[in-house]
Design a protein around this motif. Sequence first.
Motif, PDB file in Angstrom:
ATOM      1  N   ARG A 140      -7.598   6.475   1.784  1.00  0.00           N
ATOM      2  CA  ARG A 140      -8.448   5.694   2.685  1.00  0.00           C
ATOM      3  C   ARG A 140      -8.735   6.456   3.983  1.00  0.00           C
ATOM      4  O   ARG A 140      -9.840   6.375   4.524  1.00  0.00           O
ATOM      5  N   VAL A 141      -7.739   7.194   4.461  1.00  0.00           N
ATOM      6  CA  VAL A 141      -7.957   8.007   5.667  1.00  0.00           C
ATOM      7  C   VAL A 141      -8.983   9.095   5.365  1.00  0.00           C
ATOM      8  O   VAL A 141      -9.877   9.359   6.177  1.00  0.00           O
ATOM      9  N   ARG A 142      -8.853   9.743   4.216  1.00  0.00           N
ATOM     10  CA  ARG A 142      -9.848  10.762   3.838  1.00  0.00           C
ATOM     11  C   ARG A 142     -11.239  10.153   3.727  1.00  0.00           C
ATOM     12  O   ARG A 142     -12.229  10.759   4.139  1.00  0.00           O
ATOM     13  N   SER A 143     -11.328   8.944   3.205  1.00  0.00           N
ATOM     14  CA  SER A 143     -12.613   8.262   3.088  1.00  0.00           C
ATOM     15  C   SER A 143     -13.202   7.974   4.473  1.00  0.00           C
ATOM     16  O   SER A 143     -14.404   8.168   4.694  1.00  0.00           O
ATOM     17  N   LEU A 144     -12.350   7.521   5.403  1.00  0.00           N
ATOM     18  CA  LEU A 144     -12.800   7.282   6.770  1.00  0.00           C
ATOM     19  C   LEU A 144     -13.269   8.586   7.417  1.00  0.00           C
ATOM     20  O   LEU A 144     -14.329   8.627   8.055  1.00  0.00           O
ATOM     21  N   THR A 158       0.841  -1.180   0.000  1.00  0.00           N
ATOM     22  CA  THR A 158       0.000   0.000   0.000  1.00  0.00           C
ATOM     23  C   THR A 158       0.882   1.238   0.000  1.00  0.00           C
ATOM     24  O   THR A 158       1.784   1.362   0.818  1.00  0.00           O
ATOM     25  N   THR A 159       0.606   2.150  -0.905  1.00  0.00           N
ATOM     26  CA  THR A 159       1.397   3.370  -0.988  1.00  0.00           C
ATOM     27  C   THR A 159       0.839   4.427  -0.047  1.00  0.00           C
ATOM     28  O   THR A 159      -0.289   4.319   0.439  1.00  0.00           O
ATOM     29  N   ASP A 160       1.638   5.444   0.212  1.00  0.00           N
ATOM     30  CA  ASP A 160       1.186   6.563   1.035  1.00  0.00           C
ATOM     31  C   ASP A 160      -0.063   7.207   0.447  1.00  0.00           C
ATOM     32  O   ASP A 160      -0.954   7.628   1.176  1.00  0.00           O
TER      33      ASP A 160
END
Length: 121
Positions: A13-17, A5-7
Amino acid sequence: MSQQTTDVDVDARVRSLADAIRESEQYQQFAESQSRLQTDEEAQRLLEQFRAKQQALQESGFDQETMAELKELKQMMADNETISEYEQAETAFLELLNETNDVISEKIGEEFARSTGGGCC
Protein backbone atom coordinates in the motif's frame (compact mmCIF):
# COMPACT_ATOMS: atom_id res chain seq x y z
CA MET A 1 -14.62 -7.54 12.74
CA SER A 2 -11.09 -6.21 12.18
CA GLN A 3 -8.78 -7.44 9.50
CA GLN A 4 -5.17 -7.89 10.51
CA THR A 5 -2.81 -6.18 8.06
CA THR A 6 0.56 -7.78 7.42
CA ASP A 7 3.82 -5.96 6.80
CA VAL A 8 3.60 -7.12 3.18
CA ASP A 9 0.16 -5.51 2.83
CA VAL A 10 1.39 -2.25 4.35
CA ASP A 11 4.48 -2.25 2.12
CA ALA A 12 2.35 -2.82 -0.98
CA ARG A 13 0.00 0.00 0.00
CA VAL A 14 2.90 2.36 0.71
CA ARG A 15 4.38 1.56 -2.71
CA SER A 16 0.98 2.24 -4.26
CA LEU A 17 0.77 5.61 -2.48
CA ALA A 18 4.32 6.48 -3.58
CA ASP A 19 3.44 5.57 -7.17
CA ALA A 20 0.31 7.73 -7.03
CA ILE A 21 2.32 10.67 -5.71
CA ARG A 22 5.00 10.15 -8.36
CA GLU A 23 2.31 10.11 -11.06
CA SER A 24 0.61 13.26 -9.79
CA GLU A 25 0.68 16.44 -11.83
CA GLN A 26 2.26 18.28 -8.89
CA TYR A 27 5.17 15.85 -8.65
CA GLN A 28 5.66 15.77 -12.43
CA GLN A 29 5.84 19.56 -12.59
CA PHE A 30 8.18 19.64 -9.60
CA ALA A 31 10.54 17.06 -11.12
CA GLU A 32 10.56 18.84 -14.49
CA SER A 33 11.20 22.25 -12.94
CA GLN A 34 13.92 20.78 -10.71
CA SER A 35 15.64 19.32 -13.77
CA ARG A 36 15.45 22.66 -15.60
CA LEU A 37 16.80 24.46 -12.53
CA GLN A 38 19.78 22.12 -12.29
CA THR A 39 20.75 22.78 -15.91
CA ASP A 40 20.07 26.53 -16.04
CA GLU A 41 23.47 28.17 -15.59
CA GLU A 42 22.07 31.65 -14.92
CA ALA A 43 19.69 30.34 -12.26
CA GLN A 44 22.50 28.35 -10.64
CA ARG A 45 24.73 31.42 -10.65
CA LEU A 46 22.04 33.50 -8.92
CA LEU A 47 21.41 30.81 -6.33
CA GLU A 48 25.10 30.45 -5.59
CA GLN A 49 25.54 34.21 -5.24
CA PHE A 50 22.56 34.35 -2.90
CA ARG A 51 23.92 31.49 -0.74
CA ALA A 52 27.35 33.13 -0.62
CA LYS A 53 25.85 36.46 0.51
CA GLN A 54 23.76 34.71 3.15
CA GLN A 55 26.86 32.93 4.42
CA ALA A 56 28.81 36.19 4.50
CA LEU A 57 26.02 37.82 6.48
CA GLN A 58 25.96 34.96 8.98
CA GLU A 59 29.72 35.05 9.42
CA SER A 60 30.16 38.81 9.71
CA GLY A 61 26.87 39.81 11.32
CA PHE A 62 24.41 42.43 10.13
CA ASP A 63 25.77 44.55 7.33
CA GLN A 64 23.56 47.05 5.49
CA GLU A 65 25.47 46.66 2.21
CA THR A 66 25.23 42.86 2.27
CA MET A 67 21.54 43.11 3.14
CA ALA A 68 20.98 45.38 0.14
CA GLU A 69 22.86 42.94 -2.09
CA LEU A 70 20.76 40.07 -0.75
CA LYS A 71 17.58 42.00 -1.46
CA GLU A 72 18.74 42.71 -5.01
CA LEU A 73 19.68 39.07 -5.58
CA LYS A 74 16.33 37.96 -4.18
CA GLN A 75 14.56 40.20 -6.70
CA MET A 76 16.73 38.87 -9.52
CA MET A 77 15.84 35.34 -8.45
CA ALA A 78 12.13 36.24 -8.40
CA ASP A 79 12.48 37.63 -11.92
CA ASN A 80 14.25 34.47 -13.14
CA GLU A 81 11.65 32.30 -14.88
CA THR A 82 13.36 29.00 -14.06
CA ILE A 83 13.68 29.77 -10.35
CA SER A 84 10.15 31.15 -10.19
CA GLU A 85 8.67 28.06 -11.88
CA TYR A 86 10.66 25.80 -9.55
CA GLU A 87 9.42 27.64 -6.45
CA GLN A 88 5.80 27.48 -7.65
CA ALA A 89 6.10 23.76 -8.46
CA GLU A 90 7.77 23.07 -5.13
CA THR A 91 4.99 24.89 -3.28
CA ALA A 92 2.28 22.94 -5.13
CA PHE A 93 4.05 19.63 -4.47
CA LEU A 94 4.49 20.42 -0.77
CA GLU A 95 0.79 21.29 -0.56
CA LEU A 96 -0.03 17.87 -2.03
CA LEU A 97 2.22 16.17 0.53
CA ASN A 98 0.65 18.18 3.37
CA GLU A 99 -2.84 17.25 2.19
CA THR A 100 -1.76 13.60 1.99
CA ASN A 101 -0.38 13.85 5.51
CA ASP A 102 -3.66 15.37 6.72
CA VAL A 103 -5.69 12.50 5.23
CA ILE A 104 -3.41 9.88 6.80
CA SER A 105 -3.54 11.71 10.14
CA GLU A 106 -7.33 11.76 10.02
CA LYS A 107 -7.51 8.06 9.18
CA ILE A 108 -5.19 6.97 12.00
CA GLY A 109 -6.53 9.44 14.52
CA GLU A 110 -3.25 11.21 15.30
CA GLU A 111 -0.67 13.48 13.72
CA PHE A 112 1.34 11.68 11.09
CA ALA A 113 4.74 12.86 9.84
CA ARG A 114 4.65 16.17 11.69
CA SER A 115 7.54 17.33 13.80
CA THR A 116 6.63 17.98 17.39
CA GLY A 117 9.96 19.66 17.92
CA GLY A 118 12.82 18.42 19.99
CA GLY A 119 13.89 14.90 20.62
CA CYS A 120 13.01 12.30 23.15
CA CYS A 121 15.82 13.16 25.54
